[in-house]
Design an enzyme around this catalytic site. Structure first.
Site, PDB file in Angstrom:
ATOM      1  N   GLU A  12      72.872  37.707  26.111  1.00  0.00           N
ATOM      2  CA  GLU A  12      72.125  36.613  26.746  1.00  0.00           C
ATOM      3  C   GLU A  12      71.390  37.121  27.988  1.00  0.00           C
ATOM      4  OE1 GLU A  12      71.420  34.193  24.687  1.00  0.00           O
ATOM      5  OE2 GLU A  12      73.517  33.585  24.518  1.00  0.00           O
ATOM      6  N   HIS A  13      70.127  36.737  28.088  1.00  0.00           N
ATOM      7  CA  HIS A  13      69.261  37.133  29.210  1.00  0.00           C
ATOM      8  C   HIS A  13      69.052  38.651  29.270  1.00  0.00           C
ATOM      9  CE1 HIS A  13      68.678  33.174  31.012  1.00  0.00           C
ATOM     10  NE2 HIS A  13      69.896  32.924  30.594  1.00  0.00           N
TER      11      HIS A  13
ATOM     12  N   GLY B 139      69.952  23.984  22.986  1.00  0.00           N
ATOM     13  CA  GLY B 139      69.970  25.431  23.201  1.00  0.00           C
ATOM     14  C   GLY B 139      69.984  26.209  21.898  1.00  0.00           C
ATOM     15  N   LEU B 140      69.473  25.607  20.828  1.00  0.00           N
ATOM     16  CA  LEU B 140      69.511  26.261  19.521  1.00  0.00           C
ATOM     17  C   LEU B 140      68.115  26.610  19.013  1.00  0.00           C
ATOM     18  CD1 LEU B 140      72.353  24.051  17.979  1.00  0.00           C
ATOM     19  CD2 LEU B 140      72.562  26.342  18.979  1.00  0.00           C
ATOM     20  N   SER B 141      67.147  26.612  19.922  1.00  0.00           N
ATOM     21  CA  SER B 141      65.793  27.114  19.642  1.00  0.00           C
ATOM     22  C   SER B 141      65.018  26.294  18.623  1.00  0.00           C
ATOM     23  CB  SER B 141      65.842  28.573  19.188  1.00  0.00           C
ATOM     24  OG  SER B 141      66.294  29.371  20.227  1.00  0.00           O
ATOM     25  N   SER B 142      65.075  24.991  18.756  1.00  0.00           N
ATOM     26  CA  SER B 142      64.241  24.167  17.884  1.00  0.00           C
ATOM     27  C   SER B 142      62.767  24.431  18.158  1.00  0.00           C
ATOM     28  CB  SER B 142      64.561  22.686  18.074  1.00  0.00           C
ATOM     29  OG  SER B 142      64.336  22.296  19.412  1.00  0.00           O
ATOM     30  N   SER B 143      62.426  24.771  19.404  1.00  0.00           N
ATOM     31  CA  SER B 143      61.007  25.010  19.692  1.00  0.00           C
ATOM     32  C   SER B 143      60.530  26.319  19.061  1.00  0.00           C
ATOM     33  CB  SER B 143      60.748  25.013  21.199  1.00  0.00           C
ATOM     34  OG  SER B 143      61.579  25.924  21.854  1.00  0.00           O
TER      35      SER B 143
ATOM     36  N   ASP C 175      64.423  34.253  20.658  1.00  0.00           N
ATOM     37  CA  ASP C 175      64.444  33.096  19.758  1.00  0.00           C
ATOM     38  C   ASP C 175      63.480  33.263  18.579  1.00  0.00           C
ATOM     39  OD1 ASP C 175      66.016  32.229  21.863  1.00  0.00           O
ATOM     40  OD2 ASP C 175      64.442  30.984  22.732  1.00  0.00           O
TER      41      ASP C 175
ATOM     42  N   TYR D  83      65.649  29.140  34.777  1.00  0.00           N
ATOM     43  CA  TYR D  83      65.341  30.287  33.913  1.00  0.00           C
ATOM     44  C   TYR D  83      64.299  31.185  34.574  1.00  0.00           C
ATOM     45  CZ  TYR D  83      64.279  32.913  29.655  1.00  0.00           C
ATOM     46  OH  TYR D  83      64.104  33.914  28.733  1.00  0.00           O
TER      47      TYR D  83
HETATM   48  C1  GLA Z   1      66.293  31.297  26.058  1.00  0.00           C
HETATM   49  C2  GLA Z   1      65.019  32.119  25.942  1.00  0.00           C
HETATM   50  C3  GLA Z   1      65.300  33.480  25.325  1.00  0.00           C
HETATM   51  C4  GLA Z   1      66.461  34.184  26.017  1.00  0.00           C
HETATM   52  C5  GLA Z   1      67.651  33.239  26.166  1.00  0.00           C
HETATM   53  C6  GLA Z   1      68.763  33.840  26.978  1.00  0.00           C
HETATM   54  O1  GLA Z   1      66.771  30.962  24.780  1.00  0.00           O
HETATM   55  O2  GLA Z   1      64.080  31.435  25.146  1.00  0.00           O
HETATM   56  O3  GLA Z   1      64.130  34.276  25.355  1.00  0.00           O
HETATM   57  O4  GLA Z   1      66.061  34.719  27.255  1.00  0.00           O
HETATM   58  O5  GLA Z   1      67.282  32.016  26.773  1.00  0.00           O
HETATM   59  O6  GLA Z   1      69.344  34.912  26.305  1.00  0.00           O
END
Ligand code: GLA
Length: 388
Positions: A42-43, A131-135, A179, A231
């Site tokens: 993460e990050h 936080g599951l990247s729907s976008s 993502d 962020y």
């Molecule tokens: C979000 C961002 C990703 C990543 C994560 C953290 O999901 O869209 O690019 O930085 O946070 O790992």
């Protein structure tokens, strides 16, 4: 979230029917792209490090067709009454906004090729705000549709870049490539081990079922309002730490020894040290988990590494929130081998590695003790694809 994602045939049928009803003719195709959950890493993705996501079985679908009036018409089953109808020539970052900005940000990059216009109907079951990247799923489904309908010569990396630019440049969220890479590159039964610096990747087999295990995703049900600003601030702090240490990316550092130089006795130096320590140790945790899985170790052994990742995000990177800490603690107390928050932080979801037979007990524990009633088992699913 619906526990059972739509299967591809049903999803394609529903999107086709909805498109036909809205636009009066069948779409030229239907494409799907999944959300993701990150196992570890993460990050690290904007710090030149590695990530290890899996694709969710939940997808966003885009049914689309070309037009001849120069307009981009965007409709979403999840956002009734929030249609967008704009001239392709007028697309400009931020306009349209809201959900429509993500697909519009894809089309804006190919304004000439898309000059005739496009109709796009979106449907999906990736939960938003969890936080599951729907976008990213929405961007990637739109990118696939645009590529195929306009006959563009885009490989997988191009799709990732187009989708990421939509998010960074059009919507204005300064994310890395985790993502979008997960949504495009993941394959069923595997975690994607991606080096975000040189963009090399390999697929790591992840058959938790065979080991009697399950990966449980727990939606904390919270999104904090400072998620975006937090962020951006973390990203700037990482860049500043790298600058002070004389490296391009924090993950270029060989280990944590070099970080001591950040501690210049000021509060700011102490914060930068903690941020950088998270990034460098998190990158090492990705290598450790991949090493264990590749060596055929019992996946239970990865549990403590995941939990250490949470502690690092909580205390060093400071992107966790009490709701996520409570989920992690409740899951561990109920017998999980490891648990951590996932994604950018400030809300969203956590994952827990649990015995298959303990799924119900852990789900009940996080619901009762952490107020998180929505959890479900994730089996690594396929990346973005054309459905019809
Ligand atoms: C979000 C961002 C990703 C990543 C994560 C953290 O999901 O869209 O690019 O930085 O946070 O790992």
């Amino acid at each position: 979230m619906s526990d059972a994602p739509a299967d591809d045939a049903a999803a394609a049928g529903a999107a086709t029917a909805a498109f036909a009803e809205r636009f009066g003719a069948a779409p030229e195709g239907v494409w799907a792209a999944p959300g993701r959950v990150n196992v570890i890493g993460e990050h690290t993705d904007y710090n030149g490090g590695s990530v290890l996501p899996v694709a969710l079985p939940h997808t966003v679908r885009a049914a689309a067709a070309r037009r001849d009036d120069g307009r981009l018409v965007l409709v979403s089953a999840q956002h009734p009454g929030e249609d967008a109808d704009v001239a392709v020539a007028d697309l400009t970052p931020g306009t349209p906004g809201g959900w429509a900005g993500y697909p519009a940000g894809v089309v804006e990059q190919v304004r000439e090729a898309a000059a005739g216009g496009l109709s796009l109907l979106v449907d999906g079951d990736v939960p938003a705000g969890a936080g599951l990247s729907s976008s990213a799923a929405l961007e990637c489904a739109a990118a696939l549709a645009v590529r195929d309908l306009l006959g563009l010569d885009w490989g997988p990396d191009d799709l990732v870049d187009v989708a990421r630019r939509a998010e960074n440049d059009f919507v204005g969220a300064p994310t890395g490539i985790l993502d979008q890479s997960a949504s495009v590159l993941c394959t069923a039964g595997h975690a994607l081990h991606l080096d975000t610096r040189d963009r090399s990747w390999d697929q790591v087999p992840l058959d938790l079922e065979a080991a009697g295990l399950a990966l449980l995703v727990v939606d904390s049900g919270t999104t904090h309002s400072h998620a975006e600003s937090g962020y951006g601030e973390r990203r700037r702090q990482c860049e500043e730490a790298a600058r002070r240490l004389g490296v391009e990316y924090l993950c270029d550092l060989p280990g944590t020894d070099a970080l001591a130089a950040l501690d210049d006795g000021t509060d700011e130096g102490a914060v930068l040290l903690r941020r950088a320590r998270h990034v460098v140790t998190e990158d090492a945790r990705v290598a450790e988990v991949v090493g264990l899985l590749r060596a055929g170790a019992d996946p239970r052994e990865t549990g403590p590494v995941l939990t250490a990742g949470h502690a690092s995000l909580r205390y060093d990177f400071e992107v966790s929130v009490p709701e996520l800490d409570a989920v992690v603690e409740a899951a561990l107390a109920a017998g999980a081998y490891g648990a951590r928050m996932v994604g950018g932080g400030f809300g969203g979801s956590a994952v827990a590695l649990v015995d298959a037979g303990a799924v119900e007990a852990v789900s009940a524990a996080v619901a009762e003790r952490a107020g998180a009633p929505r959890s479900y088992v994730v089996v690594p699913a396929a990346g973005a694809r054309r459905l019809r």
